[in-house]
Design an enzyme around this catalytic site. Structure first.
Site, short mmCIF file in Angstrom:
data_model
loop_
_atom_site.label_atom_id
_atom_site.label_comp_id
_atom_site.label_asym_id
_atom_site.label_seq_id
_atom_site.Cartn_x
_atom_site.Cartn_y
_atom_site.Cartn_z
N THR A 1 -4.99 8.03 8.21
CA THR A 1 -4.99 6.90 7.30
C THR A 1 -6.43 6.46 7.10
OG1 THR A 1 -4.14 4.67 6.86
CG2 THR A 1 -4.63 5.20 9.15
N GLY A 2 -6.66 5.72 6.02
CA GLY A 2 -8.01 5.26 5.75
C GLY A 2 -8.59 5.95 4.52
N THR B 1 -1.75 3.46 4.39
CA THR B 1 -0.77 4.55 4.29
C THR B 1 0.16 4.50 5.48
OG1 THR B 1 -2.36 5.97 3.18
CG2 THR B 1 -0.65 7.08 4.46
N THR C 1 1.89 7.01 0.45
CA THR C 1 0.95 5.93 0.13
C THR C 1 0.88 5.68 -1.37
OG1 THR C 1 -1.33 5.21 0.53
CG2 THR C 1 -1.06 7.46 -0.18
N ARG D 1 -6.96 9.51 -9.52
CA ARG D 1 -7.46 9.81 -8.17
C ARG D 1 -6.29 10.14 -7.22
NH1 ARG D 1 -6.72 7.79 -2.69
NH2 ARG D 1 -8.62 8.16 -1.54
N VAL D 2 -6.46 11.23 -6.49
CA VAL D 2 -5.49 11.60 -5.46
C VAL D 2 -6.25 11.63 -4.14
CG1 VAL D 2 -4.07 13.51 -4.59
CG2 VAL D 2 -4.00 12.91 -7.02
N GLY D 3 -5.64 11.07 -3.10
CA GLY D 3 -6.31 11.02 -1.80
C GLY D 3 -5.87 12.14 -0.86
N ASP D 4 -6.05 11.89 0.41
CA ASP D 4 -5.71 12.88 1.44
C ASP D 4 -4.21 12.94 1.74
OD1 ASP D 4 -5.99 10.19 2.48
OD2 ASP D 4 -5.63 11.04 4.46
N SER E 1 0.81 -1.22 0.00
CA SER E 1 0.00 0.00 0.00
C SER E 1 0.84 1.27 0.00
CB SER E 1 -0.89 0.00 1.25
OG SER E 1 -0.07 -0.29 2.38
N1 ASP Z 1 -5.55 7.60 2.99
C1 ASP Z 1 -5.13 6.87 1.84
C2 ASP Z 1 -5.87 7.35 0.62
O1 ASP Z 1 -7.04 7.64 0.72
C3 ASP Z 1 -5.30 5.40 1.93
C4 ASP Z 1 -5.01 4.76 3.23
O2 ASP Z 1 -4.58 5.34 4.20
O3 ASP Z 1 -5.23 3.57 3.30
O4 ASP Z 1 -5.29 7.37 -0.42
#
Ligand code: ASP
Length: 321
Positions: free
Chosen positions: A233-234, A182, A200, A210-213, A80
């Site tokens: 995370t998440g 992450t 991550t 797609r870009v996350g947090d 991940s």
């Molecule tokens: N926060 C990360 C994202 O949304 C993924 C993760 O922490 O598992 O890209």
């Protein structure tokens, strides 16, 4: 009546006198500060070890956080983050990372491909450019020009899992399963300074682009050296909609303990968003070395290293089972 010269002389003497105890305090404090490093999930253990080597000899938190998460980025068995990360739905491993130091300086990269250590590219964005974030092709070009090597990040194991996924192409992130891992890492150094890093490959089988947090300063990571630091995370979409890490730090600034701040940030999600099948976990660390950890659902764990002891802990959560 005081002459102007006498007034200035008295003021300088007063200023000198008021600074003396402060300096002494600062010196005393420096001697007693115990370093702390905290990071998300089980891969936090080796990351903490690498950070600790730097913190223990009096190194800077910013160097410790970078060194720590690099270990996880370079581990092909962590599915991940970095090398070996699970790809997007088209088979591309795309990476997000950010870093922030004690001076509120920050750097980030997002949608970066074919570079094993995005955190070090983010560090260079911070140190060597007038910008905070570089994306995609621009980030890649900057990395290559800065001496990073082009690397195929899609390992055989991740390719196999992705091929299997394409048989159904059913996009349903599972709580706490490997597509949610992450590494966010926070450190307090012997000088009393805080820094953080977050990196991550994002959600497995996400849409291309797609870009996350995780690379967003304030969402996946925030550091305020006067107060504390936080990381997330998440499910990044929930963190971004609530600017989670900034919120945690801001709550600490207003007097919350790290634990109270993490809990309130999770409550924002619970009150406003559909959290039923989605996990988010927060970690926080304040100036005193106190920590907080809280998640929406059970299953979030973290690694904490202090006084040379590195251990895993289960975070408590809003949903109890
Ligand atoms: N926060 C990360 C994202 O949304 C993924 C993760 O922490 O598992 O890209």
């Amino acid at each position: 009546m005081k002459t102007r010269r006498k007034f200035i002389k008295e003021s300088l003497t007063l200023a000198a006198a008021s600074q003396l105890p402060l300096n002494l305090n600062a010196t005393n404090m420096e001697k007693t500060i115990e370093p702390v490093v905290i990071s998300t999930w089980r891969h936090g253990l080796p990351a903490n070890e690498a950070s600790w080597k730097i913190l223990d000899i009096g190194g800077k938190a910013i160097d410790a956080v970078e060194a720590g998460v690099r270990v996880v980025e370079s581990d092909p068995n962590t599915r991940s983050v970095g090398l070996g990360g699970l790809p997007d739905r088209d088979g591309n491993v795309t990476l997000d990372a950010c870093i922030m130091d004690e001076t509120s300086n920050a750097g980030a990269v997002c949608f970066l491909q074919n570079i094993e250590n995005p955190i070090s590219v983010a560090r260079l964005v911070m140190d060597k450019t007038p910008h905070v974030m570089l994306a995609g092709e621009g980030a890649f070009r900057f990395a290559i020009e800065s001496g990073f090597k082009k690397t195929n990040l899609l390992t055989e194991a991740s390719k196999k899992d992705w091929k299997k996924w394409t048989e159904t192409s059913d996009y349903k992130p599972v709580i706490n399963i490997e597509n949610h891992d992450t590494i966010g890492l926070l450190a307090l150094d012997k000088n009393g300074d805080l820094s953080g890093a977050c990196t991550t490959s994002g959600l497995a089988y996400k849409m291309h682009g797609r870009v996350g947090d995780s690379p967003i300063i304030g969402a996946g990571l925030f550091v305020d050296n006067e107060t504390g630091a936080a990381t997330a995370t998440g499910m990044g979409e929930l963190v971004m909609k609530t600017i989670g890490s900034f919120l945690v730090v801001e709550l600490m600034r207003q007097g919350a303990t790290p634990q109270e701040a993490c809990e309130e940030a999770v409550m924002r999600i619970v009150k406003k968003l559909d959290y039923k099948d989605l996990q988010v976990g927060y970690l926080a660390l304040n100036k005193k070395g106190e920590i907080g950890a809280y998640a929406v659902h059970p299953g979030f764990n973290y690694a904490l290293m202090k006084q040379a002891e590195n251990k895993m802990y289960d975070a408590i959560s809003y949903v109890k089972s």
